[in-house]
Design a protein around this motif. Structure first.
Motif, PDB file in Angstrom:
ATOM      1  N   LEU A  85      46.690  46.570  47.212  1.00  7.36           N
ATOM      2  CA  LEU A  85      46.339  45.205  47.356  1.00  7.36           C
ATOM      3  C   LEU A  85      47.391  44.175  46.741  1.00  7.36           C
ATOM      4  O   LEU A  85      47.738  44.379  45.671  1.00  7.36           O
ATOM      5  N   ILE A  86      47.674  43.279  47.359  1.00  6.92           N
ATOM      6  CA  ILE A  86      48.342  42.143  47.314  1.00  6.92           C
ATOM      7  C   ILE A  86      47.666  40.931  47.015  1.00  6.92           C
ATOM      8  O   ILE A  86      46.921  40.462  47.586  1.00  6.92           O
ATOM      9  N   HIS A  87      47.721  40.652  45.572  1.00  3.76           N
ATOM     10  CA  HIS A  87      47.005  39.305  44.990  1.00  3.76           C
ATOM     11  C   HIS A  87      47.884  38.227  45.132  1.00  3.76           C
ATOM     12  O   HIS A  87      49.083  38.326  44.380  1.00  3.76           O
ATOM     13  N   GLN A  88      47.280  37.148  45.557  1.00  5.06           N
ATOM     14  CA  GLN A  88      48.251  36.055  45.775  1.00  5.06           C
ATOM     15  C   GLN A  88      47.659  34.921  44.674  1.00  5.06           C
ATOM     16  O   GLN A  88      46.618  34.684  44.775  1.00  5.06           O
ATOM     17  N   LYS A  89      48.537  34.201  44.125  1.00  5.20           N
ATOM     18  CA  LYS A  89      48.293  33.173  43.147  1.00  5.20           C
ATOM     19  C   LYS A  89      47.392  31.977  43.998  1.00  5.20           C
ATOM     20  O   LYS A  89      47.822  31.630  45.077  1.00  5.20           O
ATOM     21  N   GLY A  90      46.310  31.733  43.644  1.00  2.57           N
ATOM     22  CA  GLY A  90      45.436  30.649  44.216  1.00  2.57           C
ATOM     23  C   GLY A  90      44.513  31.110  45.309  1.00  2.57           C
ATOM     24  O   GLY A  90      43.662  30.314  45.686  1.00  2.57           O
ATOM     25  N   LYS A  91      44.474  32.305  45.353  1.00  5.67           N
ATOM     26  CA  LYS A  91      43.735  32.812  46.323  1.00  5.67           C
ATOM     27  C   LYS A  91      42.934  33.916  46.022  1.00  5.67           C
ATOM     28  O   LYS A  91      43.174  35.018  45.116  1.00  5.67           O
ATOM     29  N   THR A  92      41.548  33.931  46.018  1.00  4.79           N
ATOM     30  CA  THR A  92      40.601  34.872  45.540  1.00  4.79           C
ATOM     31  C   THR A  92      40.628  36.529  46.243  1.00  4.79           C
ATOM     32  O   THR A  92      40.754  37.336  45.748  1.00  4.79           O
ATOM     33  N   ALA A  93      40.830  36.348  47.598  1.00  4.21           N
ATOM     34  CA  ALA A  93      40.731  37.697  48.463  1.00  4.21           C
ATOM     35  C   ALA A  93      42.172  38.250  48.404  1.00  4.21           C
ATOM     36  O   ALA A  93      43.168  37.477  48.639  1.00  4.21           O
ATOM     37  N   PRO A  94      42.187  39.480  47.930  1.00  2.16           N
ATOM     38  CA  PRO A  94      43.661  40.060  48.017  1.00  2.16           C
ATOM     39  C   PRO A  94      44.048  40.356  49.457  1.00  2.16           C
ATOM     40  O   PRO A  94      42.972  40.436  50.386  1.00  2.16           O
ATOM     41  N   PHE A 126      51.260  39.589  42.639  1.00  2.29           N
ATOM     42  CA  PHE A 126      51.151  40.983  42.078  1.00  2.29           C
ATOM     43  C   PHE A 126      50.433  41.846  42.788  1.00  2.29           C
ATOM     44  O   PHE A 126      49.555  41.518  43.824  1.00  2.29           O
ATOM     45  N   VAL A 127      50.925  43.122  42.417  1.00  2.00           N
ATOM     46  CA  VAL A 127      50.599  44.266  43.338  1.00  2.00           C
ATOM     47  C   VAL A 127      49.628  45.213  42.206  1.00  2.00           C
ATOM     48  O   VAL A 127      49.780  45.438  41.228  1.00  2.00           O
ATOM     49  N   GLU A 128      48.568  45.673  43.110  1.00  3.37           N
ATOM     50  CA  GLU A 128      47.273  46.401  42.474  1.00  3.37           C
ATOM     51  C   GLU A 128      47.494  47.512  43.263  1.00  3.37           C
ATOM     52  O   GLU A 128      47.120  47.465  44.509  1.00  3.37           O
TER      53      GLU A 128
END
Length: 249
Positions: A85-94, A126-128
């Motif tokens: 999963l790629i989490h992007q700053k300012g966004k809830t859904a990865p 950031f990567v999960e």
């Protein structure tokens, strides 16, 4: 309970068919793992035995492909996380990472070239790793059953290490496009051929079929207690497989 035994016998038959036909990609192995978990739950000898056979089959298939310099499936089973999963700053859904694309391609609109995309990713994401690659994950599942001996776990880990070494070795050869490794190896001088052969996995399915025979013998008589000594082992360092255990799933 008899339903669980019946399901287990069917799964062992399916695994034998898979061994004959060859599961050709990671998705096929993931589907089989899901089928085992769904049918048998995640505890007890019956589950552990099916899981152990699946890992033996996956190692054999990956090793066979790596030994022929066909490393895509082998690399996927060993190295590629099943879910990132790629989490992007300012966004809830990865965002789910596309397993077939590098991040610089998946997010190419974020920059004019790869370096710009990399810098954007560093600043904004950031990567999960949500789900580990298939072989390390199934190894951990086996370990968590507490029904696989330390010797057997050590052997499985050793085979994964060998697979990694073979993949790395094949990549270092830089064989020409379309070159068949076995043909290339055949043309090497004999001393070089022997040295190169030692770098191959050379796995077999002997233990896979022995586990299947043990499972069927036990499932045919569900009240029977068995010991790891009942199982003829193909290698000296496999002195134990399961702790003595009465089948009462």
């Amino acid at each position: 309970m008899q339903g669980k035994y019946t399901q287990a016998l069917k799964l062992h038959d399916i695994l034998d068919q898979d061994a004959g036909l060859g599961l050709i990609n990671t998705h096929s192995f993931e589907m089989r793992l899901s089928q085992i978990t769904r049918s048998l739950g995640q505890d007890g000898y019956i589950y552990a035995n099916c899981l152990n056979r699946l890992m033996e089959l996956a190692l054999f298939q990956a090793g066979s492909q790596a030994d022929q310099a066909e490393c895509d499936t082998a690399s996927s089973l060993l190295f590629r996380p099943a879910l990132v999963l790629i989490h992007q700053k300012g966004k809830t859904a990865p965002i789910i990472k596309d397993p077939n694309l590098p991040l610089t391609s998946q997010f190419k609109e974020k920059g004019g070239n790869s370096l710009e995309v990399i810098n954007w990713l560093k600043r904004n994401t950031f990567v999960e790793v949500r789900t580990q690659p298939f072989l390390p994950r199934i190894y951990q599942l086996l370990k968590e059953t507490n029904l696989i001996s330390p010797d057997e776990l050590k052997k499985l880990h050793k085979n994964m290490d060998q697979l990694a070494c073979t993949i790395t070795f094949m990549d270092s050869l830089r064989l020409p496009q379309g070159m068949v490794f076995s043909k290339w190896l055949q043309d090497r001088p004999e001393p070089e051929k022997k040295a190169l052969t030692k770098k191959l996995c050379s796995f077999d399915l002997d233990y896979f079929f022995e586990l299947g025979e043990l499972a069927r013998n036990t499932l045919d008589d569900p009240g029977k207690a068995f010991s790891s000594l009942d199982l003829p082992l193909p290698q000296e360092d496999r002195t134990k497989v399961f702790t003595p255990y009465a089948v009462n799933d």
